[in-house]
Scaffold this motif. Structure first.
Motif, PDB file in Angstrom:
ATOM      1  N   TYR A  47      49.779  51.102 -48.912  1.00 61.68           N
ATOM      2  CA  TYR A  47      49.076  50.231 -47.961  1.00 61.68           C
ATOM      3  C   TYR A  47      50.081  49.447 -47.117  1.00 61.68           C
ATOM      4  O   TYR A  47      49.975  49.394 -45.892  1.00 61.68           O
ATOM      5  N   ASN A  50      51.983  51.592 -44.573  1.00 67.65           N
ATOM      6  CA  ASN A  50      51.209  51.921 -43.378  1.00 67.65           C
ATOM      7  C   ASN A  50      51.067  50.741 -42.433  1.00 67.65           C
ATOM      8  O   ASN A  50      50.764  50.926 -41.257  1.00 67.65           O
ATOM      9  N   LEU A  51      51.280  49.522 -42.922  1.00 64.86           N
ATOM     10  CA  LEU A  51      51.195  48.341 -42.072  1.00 64.86           C
ATOM     11  C   LEU A  51      52.554  47.885 -41.566  1.00 64.86           C
ATOM     12  O   LEU A  51      52.645  46.885 -40.871  1.00 64.86           O
ATOM     13  N   THR A  60      52.794  50.133 -35.774  1.00 63.89           N
ATOM     14  CA  THR A  60      52.667  50.494 -37.180  1.00 63.89           C
ATOM     15  C   THR A  60      52.107  51.906 -37.284  1.00 63.89           C
ATOM     16  O   THR A  60      51.574  52.456 -36.321  1.00 63.89           O
ATOM     17  N   ARG A  61      52.192  52.472 -38.481  1.00 64.66           N
ATOM     18  CA  ARG A  61      51.589  53.797 -38.702  1.00 64.66           C
ATOM     19  C   ARG A  61      50.080  53.729 -38.497  1.00 64.66           C
ATOM     20  O   ARG A  61      49.472  54.657 -37.997  1.00 64.66           O
ATOM     21  N   TYR A  62      49.476  52.611 -38.898  1.00 64.37           N
ATOM     22  CA  TYR A  62      48.041  52.402 -38.715  1.00 64.37           C
ATOM     23  C   TYR A  62      47.684  52.456 -37.234  1.00 64.37           C
ATOM     24  O   TYR A  62      46.724  53.111 -36.845  1.00 64.37           O
ATOM     25  N   GLU A  63      48.461  51.758 -36.409  1.00 62.86           N
ATOM     26  CA  GLU A  63      48.221  51.754 -34.957  1.00 62.86           C
ATOM     27  C   GLU A  63      48.359  53.151 -34.363  1.00 62.86           C
ATOM     28  O   GLU A  63      47.576  53.544 -33.500  1.00 62.86           O
ATOM     29  N   PHE A  66      45.063  55.123 -35.705  1.00 55.10           N
ATOM     30  CA  PHE A  66      43.733  54.664 -35.272  1.00 55.10           C
ATOM     31  C   PHE A  66      43.697  54.095 -33.860  1.00 55.10           C
ATOM     32  O   PHE A  66      42.626  53.755 -33.360  1.00 55.10           O
ATOM     33  N   LYS A  69      45.089  47.666 -33.483  1.00 51.73           N
ATOM     34  CA  LYS A  69      45.933  46.801 -34.294  1.00 51.73           C
ATOM     35  C   LYS A  69      45.327  46.631 -35.688  1.00 51.73           C
ATOM     36  O   LYS A  69      44.122  46.475 -35.830  1.00 51.73           O
ATOM     37  N   PRO A  70      46.162  46.642 -36.724  1.00 52.29           N
ATOM     38  CA  PRO A  70      45.641  46.446 -38.082  1.00 52.29           C
ATOM     39  C   PRO A  70      45.368  44.971 -38.360  1.00 52.29           C
ATOM     40  O   PRO A  70      45.924  44.084 -37.713  1.00 52.29           O
ATOM     41  N   TYR A  72      45.788  41.917 -40.974  1.00 49.30           N
ATOM     42  CA  TYR A  72      46.707  41.549 -42.051  1.00 49.30           C
ATOM     43  C   TYR A  72      46.085  40.530 -43.002  1.00 49.30           C
ATOM     44  O   TYR A  72      46.768  39.958 -43.821  1.00 49.30           O
TER      45      TYR A  72
END
Length: 84
Positions: A47, A50-51, A60-63, A66, A69-70, A72
């Motif tokens: 987790y 990925n952030l 980020t990997r999340y950005e 998807f 922006k993730p 937090y």
């Protein structure tokens, strides 16, 4: 050529496993958490990975996956007490 289904053939995934296992081991040792929480440590390591910022980009990997922006708000120190 290495035989199929050996660590030499799946180098990238083996390296990622090692990175996650090393992070989980370090978190558990730092907080002196029992081994029965190993699975949670691995999930948390993935987790947080990925952030974190992806090398060579400012995202980020999340950005990257998807396109947003993730959040937090769920990022707490590993091993802290939580209440629901």
């Amino acid at each position: 050529i290495a035989p199929p289904n050996t660590p030499q053939r799946v180098g990238k995934s083996e390296r990622l496993n090692r990175i996650l296992f090393d992070h989980a081991r370090a978190m558990m040792k730092a907080r002196e958490i029992p081994r029965r929480f190993w699975g949670f440590a691995i999930l948390y390591a993935a987790y947080m990975r990925n952030l974190s910022i992806f090398p060579g980009t400012n995202k980020t990997r999340y950005e990257l996956f998807f396109n947003k922006k993730p959040s937090y708000k769920n990022c707490l120190p590993f091993g802290c007490s939580v209440t629901y």
